[in-house]
Design a protein around this motif. Structure first.
Motif, short mmCIF file in Angstrom:
data_model
loop_
_atom_site.label_atom_id
_atom_site.label_comp_id
_atom_site.label_asym_id
_atom_site.label_seq_id
_atom_site.Cartn_x
_atom_site.Cartn_y
_atom_site.Cartn_z
N ALA A 190 22.20 -8.26 -0.06
CA ALA A 190 21.40 -7.28 -0.77
C ALA A 190 20.11 -6.97 -0.03
N TYR A 191 19.47 -7.98 0.51
CA TYR A 191 18.23 -7.74 1.24
C TYR A 191 18.48 -6.97 2.53
N THR A 192 19.62 -7.22 3.15
CA THR A 192 19.96 -6.45 4.36
C THR A 192 20.18 -4.99 4.01
N ALA A 193 20.86 -4.75 2.89
CA ALA A 193 21.06 -3.37 2.44
C ALA A 193 19.74 -2.70 2.09
N LEU A 194 18.85 -3.44 1.46
CA LEU A 194 17.54 -2.89 1.11
C LEU A 194 16.76 -2.52 2.36
N ASP A 195 16.80 -3.38 3.37
CA ASP A 195 16.07 -3.09 4.60
C ASP A 195 16.60 -1.82 5.26
N ARG A 196 17.90 -1.64 5.25
CA ARG A 196 18.48 -0.41 5.82
C ARG A 196 17.97 0.81 5.07
N ALA A 197 17.95 0.70 3.74
CA ALA A 197 17.49 1.83 2.93
C ALA A 197 16.01 2.13 3.20
N VAL A 198 15.21 1.09 3.26
CA VAL A 198 13.78 1.25 3.51
C VAL A 198 13.52 1.91 4.86
N GLN A 199 14.24 1.47 5.90
CA GLN A 199 14.01 2.03 7.23
C GLN A 199 14.42 3.49 7.28
N ALA A 200 15.45 3.86 6.50
CA ALA A 200 15.87 5.26 6.48
C ALA A 200 14.83 6.14 5.80
N VAL A 201 14.15 5.63 4.79
CA VAL A 201 13.20 6.44 4.02
C VAL A 201 11.80 6.38 4.62
N TYR A 202 11.33 5.19 4.96
CA TYR A 202 9.96 5.01 5.43
C TYR A 202 9.83 4.92 6.95
N GLY A 203 10.93 4.71 7.63
CA GLY A 203 10.87 4.60 9.08
C GLY A 203 10.29 3.30 9.59
N LYS A 204 10.29 2.28 8.77
CA LYS A 204 9.75 0.97 9.16
C LYS A 204 10.48 -0.10 8.36
N PRO A 205 10.55 -1.32 8.87
CA PRO A 205 11.24 -2.39 8.15
C PRO A 205 10.47 -2.81 6.91
N ILE A 206 11.18 -3.45 6.01
CA ILE A 206 10.56 -3.89 4.78
C ILE A 206 9.62 -5.07 5.05
N ALA A 207 8.52 -5.11 4.33
CA ALA A 207 7.57 -6.22 4.41
C ALA A 207 7.80 -7.15 3.23
N PHE A 208 7.54 -8.42 3.43
CA PHE A 208 7.65 -9.41 2.36
C PHE A 208 6.26 -9.94 2.05
N LEU A 209 5.86 -9.84 0.80
CA LEU A 209 4.56 -10.31 0.38
C LEU A 209 4.68 -11.14 -0.90
N GLY A 210 3.65 -11.90 -1.17
CA GLY A 210 3.53 -12.56 -2.45
C GLY A 210 2.82 -11.65 -3.42
N ALA B 63 0.88 -1.17 0.00
CA ALA B 63 0.00 0.00 0.00
C ALA B 63 0.91 1.22 0.00
N VAL B 64 0.37 2.37 -0.30
CA VAL B 64 1.17 3.59 -0.24
C VAL B 64 1.76 3.73 1.16
N GLY B 65 3.06 3.92 1.23
CA GLY B 65 3.71 4.08 2.51
C GLY B 65 4.08 2.80 3.22
N VAL B 66 3.85 1.65 2.59
CA VAL B 66 4.20 0.36 3.19
C VAL B 66 5.28 -0.29 2.32
N PRO B 67 6.55 -0.09 2.67
CA PRO B 67 7.64 -0.58 1.81
C PRO B 67 7.64 -2.10 1.75
N THR B 68 7.73 -2.62 0.55
CA THR B 68 7.51 -4.05 0.35
C THR B 68 8.44 -4.60 -0.72
N ALA B 69 8.95 -5.79 -0.47
CA ALA B 69 9.61 -6.58 -1.51
C ALA B 69 8.75 -7.80 -1.78
#
Length: 449
Positions: free
Chosen positions: A366-386, A185-191
């Protein structure tokens, strides 16, 4: 550094809008039966020029085995730095009729804080996301880049998949950013970590040597359209769930779920209309086969004659969950369609395309780096969805580059209505995901992830 990068990206957003306006104006539907192929050529050339200006080298068009053109480019890594592949596609879905749109489909229109137009999200919005991240980093790009923009992804004809198999060295990288998905959703960082595969077929039903007058022959004369309707109806059970003989219809999704009311809102389900199937929404979306009748060839209501139809055909798509072989799914679907024919009707099933499901491994650097980037921008950890959609290229890349990490991300989210009329994108998602991408490249290069 993050605040400085965010400022540069914010300052680039007017240019991002201008770029997307130009791209959306190009009707790059990769189907010459509907749109001239010159439009796809124009879009490919636009992409090549834009990424050349953004600092990539040797950006060029390469013809793939299905006749489409991929746009390829690169930038060598600094000494000791990894290389990252950036993927997107410039072809789009057809608009499905201008009258269904609130504004012209090939004209970017701003409304209620969103940008509307075919391809604003899928996938031209992701092209602009890549450009914005690269421009923000400029000469300080900390990794090597390989870039590819596909030209026939929406048609599923497999041009880039075949090209990768023939030229495996061209896209080899340590991490692959497949930017053709998006956030929950908007504002919910997701891979996206799971994709369904697909098996698309065209089924043709024949019962008569030609159309016959319904007054003289209707009743005993077998109606091909009625036979087709019965065949298609057999693909669903009483509650609307997909039931194809030989396929497991009761899979379970073990990851993060999808709230039913949110799904109803995202999908635009009308009040009083029930969802089809049983189990959780996530089960039905990401862990089970799902059949859709994409189109039917039959006489239109206006102009139809008083005649018993001799032939009718339909395009049927079967989405295939991880763990199911797409070839087996296609064979099961074909056998089901043939066995369900009433009255001895003649049934021909032609395979249109198949694609394997995909599951990503998420435990690497790479996923650890992505999570760091996501937390810096969105202020929350990345979510994993199908995701219920299919990107057959992912399996080709996984098989070809066995040591590479594959990340699926992007600017698309449910409100975008990709593939439907009134597609749109939230420009804030372009800005924030461009920031995520730029930070990811920095963290991944630094090895501090």
């Amino acid at each position: 550094m993050t605040d400085d990068l965010a400022g540069r990206i914010a300052a680039l957003m007017p240019r991002a809008k201008a770029d997307l306006t130009e791209l959306v104006a190009i009707p790059s539907v990769a189907d010459p039966r509907q749109y001239p192929p010159e439009a796809c050529q124009q879009a490919a050339e636009w992409v090549a020029a834009a990424f050349t200006e953004a600092g990539l080298r040797d950006v060029h068009l390469a013809e793939t085995p299905d006749g489409s053109h991929a746009v390829l480019g690169h930038r060598p890594p600094p000494p000791g730095a990894p290389t990252v592949l950036l993927y997107c596609h410039y072809d789009v879905q057809p608009p499905l009729g201008d009258d269904a749109w609130s504004s012209p489909p090939f004209e970017l229109t701003e409304r209620d804080g969103r940008w509307y137009g075919r391809g604003t999200a899928d996938c031209k919005g992701n092209i602009v996301m890549h450009l914005t991240a690269l421009r923000a980093l400029g000469d300080a790009l900390p990794v090597g880049i390989k870039f590819v923009a596909e030209g026939s992804e929406e048609q599923g004809t497999g041009g880039l998949e075949a090209y990768v198999r023939q030229h495996p060295d061209e896209l080899h990288a340590d991490a692959l950013l497949i930017c053709d998905t998006g956030n929950a959703a908007v504002g919910v960082p997701t891979a996206t970590t799971s994709l369904r595969g697909l098996a698309n077929v065209v089924v043709t039903v024949s019962t008569l040597s030609g159309n016959m007058h319904s007054g003289m022959f209707g009743g005993p004369a077998p109606d091909a359209l009625a036979a087709l309707i019965r065949i298609l109806d057999s693909l669903r059970d009483a509650d609307g769930g997909t039931r194809v003989q030989g396929l497991d219809a009761d899979g379970r999704w073990e990851g993060v779920g999808y709230d039913e009311q949110q799904f109803r809102a995202d999908a635009g389900v009308l009040d009083g209309v029930a969802l089809t199937g049983s189990g959780s929404v996530a089960d039905r979306l990401w862990a089970r086969p799902a059949v859709t009748v994409l189109g039917i060839d039959c006489p239109p209501v206006i102009g139809s004659a008083a005649a018993v139809p001799a032939t009718a055909r339909a395009r049927v798509s079967l989405r295939v969950p991880p763990g199911t072989d797409p070839g087996h799914a296609r064979d099961a679907l074909t056998a089901h369609l043939q066995s369900a024919a009433p009255w001895g009707a003649k049934v021909e099933v032609e395979t249109e395309s198949t694609g394997a499901p995909f599951s990503a491994a998420t435990g690497g650097r790479a996923y650890t780096a992505l999570d760091r980037a996501v937390q810096a921008v969105y202020g929350k950890p990345i979510a994993f969805l199908g995701q219920g959609g299919s990107i057959p290229l992912c399996n080709v890349l996984a098989d070809t580059y066995t040591d590479a990490e594959i990340i699926l991300m992007g600017v698309e989210e449910p409100s975008c209505l990709i593939h439907a009329p009134n597609e749109s994108v939230d420009p804030g998602e372009i800005e924030h995901m461009a920031h995520v991408e730029a930070l990811f490249l920095q963290h991944y290069a630094a090895g501090r992830a």
